[in-house]
Design a protein around this motif. Structure first.
Motif, short mmCIF file in Angstrom:
data_model
loop_
_atom_site.label_atom_id
_atom_site.label_comp_id
_atom_site.label_asym_id
_atom_site.label_seq_id
_atom_site.Cartn_x
_atom_site.Cartn_y
_atom_site.Cartn_z
N GLN A 111 0.82 -1.21 0.00
CA GLN A 111 0.00 0.00 0.00
C GLN A 111 0.86 1.26 0.00
OE1 GLN A 111 -2.30 -0.62 3.51
NE2 GLN A 111 -3.92 -1.67 2.41
N TYR A 112 2.09 1.13 0.42
CA TYR A 112 2.96 2.28 0.57
C TYR A 112 4.11 2.30 -0.43
CZ TYR A 112 0.36 2.45 4.87
OH TYR A 112 -0.67 2.48 5.78
N VAL A 113 4.50 1.13 -0.95
CA VAL A 113 5.62 1.03 -1.88
C VAL A 113 5.19 0.15 -3.05
CG1 VAL A 113 8.02 0.31 -2.14
CG2 VAL A 113 7.24 1.20 0.05
N LYS A 114 5.43 0.64 -4.28
CA LYS A 114 5.06 -0.14 -5.45
C LYS A 114 5.89 -1.41 -5.56
CE LYS A 114 3.65 3.47 -8.67
NZ LYS A 114 4.01 4.06 -9.98
N LYS A 115 5.29 -2.44 -6.12
CA LYS A 115 6.00 -3.69 -6.37
C LYS A 115 7.19 -3.44 -7.28
CE LYS A 115 5.20 -8.39 -7.98
NZ LYS A 115 4.22 -9.32 -8.52
N GLY A 116 8.32 -4.03 -6.93
CA GLY A 116 9.52 -3.88 -7.74
C GLY A 116 10.38 -2.69 -7.37
N THR A 117 9.91 -1.87 -6.41
CA THR A 117 10.68 -0.71 -5.99
C THR A 117 11.88 -1.16 -5.18
OG1 THR A 117 8.69 0.65 -5.91
CG2 THR A 117 10.59 1.45 -4.68
N ASP A 118 13.02 -0.57 -5.44
CA ASP A 118 14.23 -0.86 -4.69
C ASP A 118 14.09 -0.21 -3.31
OD1 ASP A 118 16.75 -1.40 -3.73
OD2 ASP A 118 17.80 -0.13 -5.18
N LEU A 119 14.05 -1.01 -2.26
CA LEU A 119 13.84 -0.48 -0.92
C LEU A 119 15.01 0.38 -0.44
CD1 LEU A 119 12.11 -3.47 0.90
CD2 LEU A 119 11.08 -1.42 -0.07
N LYS A 120 16.14 0.27 -1.09
CA LYS A 120 17.28 1.12 -0.73
C LYS A 120 17.00 2.58 -1.07
CE LYS A 120 20.69 -2.49 -1.45
NZ LYS A 120 21.83 -2.93 -2.27
#
Length: 50
Positions: free
Chosen positions: A3-12
């Motif tokens: 809900q807060y971060v799109k799929k595939g987004t680099d969490l770094k």
């Protein structure tokens, strides 16, 4: 976290403040399967019981 971060987004690339915000929101949602308690409350109760 989806809900807060799109799929595939680099969490770094996500700011720590954004992760902390999402974590707080998730941990303070009422959960039916926990008897309508917050996960944070359950964790605190278990930690005090140990």
């Amino acid at each position: 976290m989806r809900q807060y971060v799109k799929k595939g987004t680099d969490l770094k690339r996500i700011k720590n403040e954004d992760i902390t915000f999402a974590q707080a929101r998730i941990n303070h949602w009422f959960k039916k399967y926990l008897g309508v308690k917050h996960p944070a409350v359950i964790f605190k109760e278990m930690a005090l019981a140990a």
